[in-house]
Design a protein around this motif. Structure first.
Motif, PDB file in Angstrom:
ATOM      1  N   GLU A 115       0.828  -1.207   0.000  1.00  0.00           N
ATOM      2  CA  GLU A 115       0.000   0.000   0.000  1.00  0.00           C
ATOM      3  C   GLU A 115       0.867   1.263   0.000  1.00  0.00           C
ATOM      4  O   GLU A 115       0.543   2.261  -0.644  1.00  0.00           O
ATOM      5  CB  GLU A 115      -0.911  -0.022   1.225  1.00  0.00           C
ATOM      6  CG  GLU A 115      -1.866   1.162   1.324  1.00  0.00           C
ATOM      7  CD  GLU A 115      -2.682   1.119   2.612  1.00  0.00           C
ATOM      8  OE1 GLU A 115      -3.050   2.198   3.106  1.00  0.00           O
ATOM      9  OE2 GLU A 115      -2.927   0.008   3.122  1.00  0.00           O
ATOM     10  N   CYS A 116       1.980   1.195   0.710  1.00  0.00           N
ATOM     11  CA  CYS A 116       2.898   2.345   0.785  1.00  0.00           C
ATOM     12  C   CYS A 116       3.855   2.402  -0.406  1.00  0.00           C
ATOM     13  O   CYS A 116       4.723   3.286  -0.467  1.00  0.00           O
ATOM     14  CB  CYS A 116       3.707   2.290   2.073  1.00  0.00           C
ATOM     15  SG  CYS A 116       2.717   2.464   3.569  1.00  0.00           S
ATOM     16  N   ASP A 117       3.717   1.420  -1.311  1.00  0.00           N
ATOM     17  CA  ASP A 117       4.568   1.364  -2.506  1.00  0.00           C
ATOM     18  C   ASP A 117       6.052   1.246  -2.154  1.00  0.00           C
ATOM     19  O   ASP A 117       6.915   1.873  -2.762  1.00  0.00           O
ATOM     20  CB  ASP A 117       4.325   2.605  -3.380  1.00  0.00           C
ATOM     21  CG  ASP A 117       4.832   2.412  -4.804  1.00  0.00           C
ATOM     22  OD1 ASP A 117       4.898   1.247  -5.254  1.00  0.00           O
ATOM     23  OD2 ASP A 117       5.179   3.416  -5.456  1.00  0.00           O
ATOM     24  N   CYS A 118       6.333   0.430  -1.135  1.00  0.00           N
ATOM     25  CA  CYS A 118       7.715   0.248  -0.684  1.00  0.00           C
ATOM     26  C   CYS A 118       8.451  -0.755  -1.571  1.00  0.00           C
ATOM     27  O   CYS A 118       7.858  -1.663  -2.147  1.00  0.00           O
ATOM     28  CB  CYS A 118       7.746  -0.265   0.754  1.00  0.00           C
ATOM     29  SG  CYS A 118       7.298   0.967   1.976  1.00  0.00           S
ATOM     30  N   GLU A 119       9.755  -0.556  -1.663  1.00  0.00           N
ATOM     31  CA  GLU A 119      10.637  -1.545  -2.265  1.00  0.00           C
ATOM     32  C   GLU A 119      11.566  -2.051  -1.166  1.00  0.00           C
ATOM     33  O   GLU A 119      12.013  -1.276  -0.316  1.00  0.00           O
ATOM     34  CB  GLU A 119      11.439  -0.942  -3.417  1.00  0.00           C
ATOM     35  CG  GLU A 119      10.562  -0.531  -4.597  1.00  0.00           C
ATOM     36  CD  GLU A 119      11.353   0.147  -5.701  1.00  0.00           C
ATOM     37  OE1 GLU A 119      12.599   0.224  -5.576  1.00  0.00           O
ATOM     38  OE2 GLU A 119      10.736   0.598  -6.678  1.00  0.00           O
ATOM     39  N   ILE A 120      11.832  -3.355  -1.180  1.00  0.00           N
ATOM     40  CA  ILE A 120      12.579  -3.990  -0.088  1.00  0.00           C
ATOM     41  C   ILE A 120      13.900  -4.545  -0.589  1.00  0.00           C
ATOM     42  O   ILE A 120      13.972  -5.228  -1.616  1.00  0.00           O
ATOM     43  CB  ILE A 120      11.756  -5.153   0.535  1.00  0.00           C
ATOM     44  CG1 ILE A 120      10.381  -4.654   0.991  1.00  0.00           C
ATOM     45  CG2 ILE A 120      12.521  -5.782   1.691  1.00  0.00           C
ATOM     46  CD1 ILE A 120      10.416  -3.585   2.054  1.00  0.00           C
ATOM     47  N   GLY A 121      14.959  -4.242   0.172  1.00  0.00           N
ATOM     48  CA  GLY A 121      16.260  -4.856  -0.061  1.00  0.00           C
ATOM     49  C   GLY A 121      16.652  -5.677   1.156  1.00  0.00           C
ATOM     50  O   GLY A 121      16.450  -5.231   2.292  1.00  0.00           O
ATOM     51  N   LEU A 122      17.180  -6.860   0.927  1.00  0.00           N
ATOM     52  CA  LEU A 122      17.616  -7.724   2.032  1.00  0.00           C
ATOM     53  C   LEU A 122      19.089  -8.071   1.841  1.00  0.00           C
ATOM     54  O   LEU A 122      19.466  -8.655   0.815  1.00  0.00           O
ATOM     55  CB  LEU A 122      16.788  -9.020   2.081  1.00  0.00           C
ATOM     56  CG  LEU A 122      15.316  -8.906   2.480  1.00  0.00           C
ATOM     57  CD1 LEU A 122      14.654 -10.278   2.454  1.00  0.00           C
ATOM     58  CD2 LEU A 122      15.189  -8.287   3.858  1.00  0.00           C
ATOM     59  N   TYR A 123      19.905  -7.707   2.821  1.00  0.00           N
ATOM     60  CA  TYR A 123      21.322  -8.074   2.816  1.00  0.00           C
ATOM     61  C   TYR A 123      21.482  -9.057   3.976  1.00  0.00           C
ATOM     62  O   TYR A 123      21.555  -8.657   5.148  1.00  0.00           O
ATOM     63  CB  TYR A 123      22.185  -6.836   2.997  1.00  0.00           C
ATOM     64  CG  TYR A 123      23.669  -7.044   2.734  1.00  0.00           C
ATOM     65  CD1 TYR A 123      24.146  -7.166   1.428  1.00  0.00           C
ATOM     66  CD2 TYR A 123      24.584  -7.103   3.777  1.00  0.00           C
ATOM     67  CE1 TYR A 123      25.495  -7.346   1.171  1.00  0.00           C
ATOM     68  CE2 TYR A 123      25.942  -7.279   3.538  1.00  0.00           C
ATOM     69  CZ  TYR A 123      26.407  -7.401   2.229  1.00  0.00           C
ATOM     70  OH  TYR A 123      27.737  -7.579   1.982  1.00  0.00           O
TER      71      TYR A 123
END
Length: 673
Positions: A115-123
């Motif tokens: 809903e917040c239009d987030c993009e996720i990165g996982l290290y």
């Protein structure tokens, strides 16, 4: 529990450090020389717009029953309180159990993030996506301290919670509208006595699961991997590159593009398959050779676990004796790299798997089958995970790229339906390996479990020739009725087959699918032949063997010979058995016993090719002393009753055996032309 903002973001990206089990602000991220990783990152001038945030939670031995769900709740509330969620790009740096915490956070809060239009990165740094065997070994300590967090890290085969999270996160990553990219960093050695303890705390198959091309930091252990010595440390440099790519949109998020492994024999793919199998409930393997089964310890492990009711196995391997499979094996010889397996290797693999299955008492949780069709790709199904790699022309499957798909969701529906259809088709057309291995035990019983087949020329029912032959034999194969015969003392077992000329001997197949394939081959071949004639029909004594009396004719145009040769090539070789291979009929008229044995071994019948003797059997149980008298009487009847000595052949009769009545019957007729 608290969150510390090291630096406010000036752009869209914020980095969030989440430590692991028994960690904290200082312990997890600080090198023995005092270097604190969040501050090291803060000093990178190229990343000065990136925000830096450190989340800590209660994780020492005194944390007791403060479990994973509690930590996830704390992370959610802390990020909400500190207004972290307002940032469009959230990049989590997760050490050890921190990766599990963040994956569960993403699964539980996916709708809000979308809903917040987030993009996720996982290290992910040594994050045990599938758990750790060392957590199993520490179980007594875990029980003493009632440490719920540590219990969550038990290896997946004993950990349904972690298994469920693994599946949910995989579905989220592949199928949802939440864009997720990542990089996995894995440790190199045990934390101490590494010469004696060869396994890492988090092994590669558990720490490098989701994003491909995991990187192993040389000489690192489970703790030092999260404590870079300085800005030149490889894990720090890789992090900076990952942040930069994430910040400047160098990652694309095409959900329709699936993860592709470069080669089927790659270490990455093999490890991924093994780890999935270890945590699954049901898996299916379909392929020519399936190199995953070459590893004896692994094959033994999965068979043992299946016997212990931990999951179910279905294996479908190519039958190396099938002509279609042999076409594939021959084609592979054209390649630059010669096949390491081939026919003998496939045979040996079947022997090995059969032996393993037998060792585990042919457990109902294990199914091993062989297919006989030309293989076009290998398919591996592990719960909801589908992997497929093609067999290219003259290209070994080992070197093919592997594509993966997920069953859950809508994105892959059409592909999953296609793969499921292929799985069902191969399953229905395959044969239980035990059935093949039962040959030679009790042939009379074996034949009842097989599907009978023969191809004859049967004259029209109103023709003089058919009426004559039927009266002699005492069985009307077209009407499926017995008739009184004055020659019954001499008929023998010819009575069971009716009046006919054999184009294709009595053969037996393992299943209905194999019969359908043989019938399709006959229909296909028959279209290329126009109706033809057999001329000069006459009685011939002692033919094709000493005690037989038959009607023979001339195949002047060669159509009969050509049809027979086509069926030897395309039908005989597909058969599982024949009366000859089962020992239910012998080759009494062939003086060259070595040739007979070879023909039976290769084609299931001895009287083929140059020994093909087309005839309509009348009697096959005449002793020598009676032959001349019987022959003369029948010849008189033949000459008086059969006015037309030319038979026009415009169809072939497909036969099957009626085991209840003990006779062969016409199943259908196939037209020529």
């Amino acid at each position: 529990m608290n969150g510390e903002m090291i630096r406010e973001p000036k752009g869209e990206v914020i980095v969030i450090f989440v430590h692991g089990l028994l960690g904290g602000v200082g312990d997890s991220w600080t090198n023995s020389n005092g270097t604190y990783w969040p501050e090291l990152l803060e000093n990178e001038s190229d990343l000065e717009s990136v925000g830096i945030y450190v989340f800590t939670y209660h994780s020492d031995f005194s944390s007791g029953d403060y479990g994973l769900s509690d930590i996830v709740d704390a992370l959610r509330e802390q990020m909400k309180t500190d207004d972290i969620i307002k940032n469009k790009k959230l990049l989590f740096i997760c050490h050890s159990m921190g990766g599990i915490v963040v994956r569960k956070y993403l699964v539980e809060n996916a709708s809000k993030l979308i809903e917040c239009d987030c993009e996720i990165g996982l290290y992910l740094l040594a994050s045990p996506s599938l758990g750790s065997l060392y957590a199993n070994w520490l179980e007594p300590i875990i029980n003493i301290f009632n440490h719920r967090q540590a219990s969550m890290l038990k290896f997946i085969r004993r950990n349904p919670h972690l298994s469920d999270l693994d599946r949910e996160f995989m579905n989220l990553k592949e199928l949802s509208d939440l864009n997720i990219v990542g990089k996995e960093i894995i440790e190199d050695k045990f934390i101490f006595f590494d010469k004696f303890f060869k396994r890492q705390i988090v092994e590669p198959f558990s720490g490098g699961r989701y994003f491909g091309e995991p990187f192993k930091v040389p000489m690192s252990d489970h703790f030092s991997i999260a404590q870079p010595e300085n800005k030149h440390a490889i894990q720090h440099r890789l992090l900076c590159q990952f942040i930069s790519d994430f910040t400047f949109n160098k990652y694309l998020f095409p959900h329709s593009i699936k993860r592709i492994f470069s080669r089927a024999d790659s270490h990455d793919f093999q490890e991924n398959i093994e780890s999935l199998i270890r945590g699954c409930g049901h898996f299916v393997l379909i392929g020519t050779g399936l190199t995953i089964l070459q590893k004896d310890p692994f094959a033994y492990e999965v068979f043992e676990r299946a016997k212990n009711n931990e999951f179910k196995i279905e294996i479908y391997l190519a039958d190396p004796h099938s002509p279609d499979v042999q076409c594939r094996l021959i084609e592979e010889e054209l390649g630059t790299l010669k096949p390491p397996v081939g026919k003998s290797g496939l045979t040996k693999r079947l022997d090995t798997l059969y032996g393993l299955w037998k060792d585990f008492d042919f457990s109902d949780n294990i199914s091993i089958n062989v297919f006989r069709n030309y293989p076009t790709f290998a398919l591996i199904i592990i719960d909801d995970n589908y992997f497929i790699y093609p067999y290219g022309f003259a290209k070994l499957g080992n070197f093919s790229p592997v594509m993966s798909f997920l069953k859950t969701g809508n994105t892959d529906d059409s592909m999953i339906r296609f793969l499921d259809d292929q799985y069902v088709s191969i399953k229905n057309s395959s044969c239980d390996l035990r059935k093949i291995r039962s040959r030679g035990n009790d042939d009379a019983e074996i034949v009842k479990d097989l599907y009978s087949f023969a191809l004859y020329i049967v004259p029209p029912k109103d023709s003089d020739l058919y009426v004559f032959g039927t009266d002699v034999l005492g069985y009307d194969v077209r009407a499926r009725l017995n008739k009184k015969s004055q020659w019954e003392d001499f008929v023998g077992d010819a009575f069971e087959y009716g009046f006919h000329l054999t184009i294709c001997d009595a053969l037996y197949f393992y299943n209905v699918s194999d019969v359908k394939l043989a019938v399709t081959a006959i229909e296909y071949i028959s279209k290329d032949f126009v109706p033809f004639e057999i001329n000069n029909l006459r009685i011939r004594e002692s033919y094709p063997s000493q005690n037989c009396l038959s009607v023979v004719g001339d195949d002047a145009g060669g159509s009969l010979e050509a049809l027979h040769f086509e069926f030897v090539t395309n039908v005989y070789r597909r058969a599982a058995e024949s009366n000859y291979s089962l020992g239910m009929a012998g080759p009494p008229r062939d003086k060259n016993i070595h040739r007979s044995r070879l023909m039976i071994e290769k084609y299931k019948a001895p009287y083929i090719i140059k020994k093909f003797c087309p005839h309509f059997t009348l009697l096959n149980k005449i002793n020598n002393s009676s032959m001349k008298a019987v022959s003369e009487k029948l010849n008189v009847i033949f000459l008086n009753s059969v006015k037309d000595t030319t038979l026009r052949v415009d169809s072939l009769a497909l036969m099957k055996k009626d085991y209840y009545k003990g006779k062969w019957v016409i199943e259908k007729e196939i037209r020529l032309g």
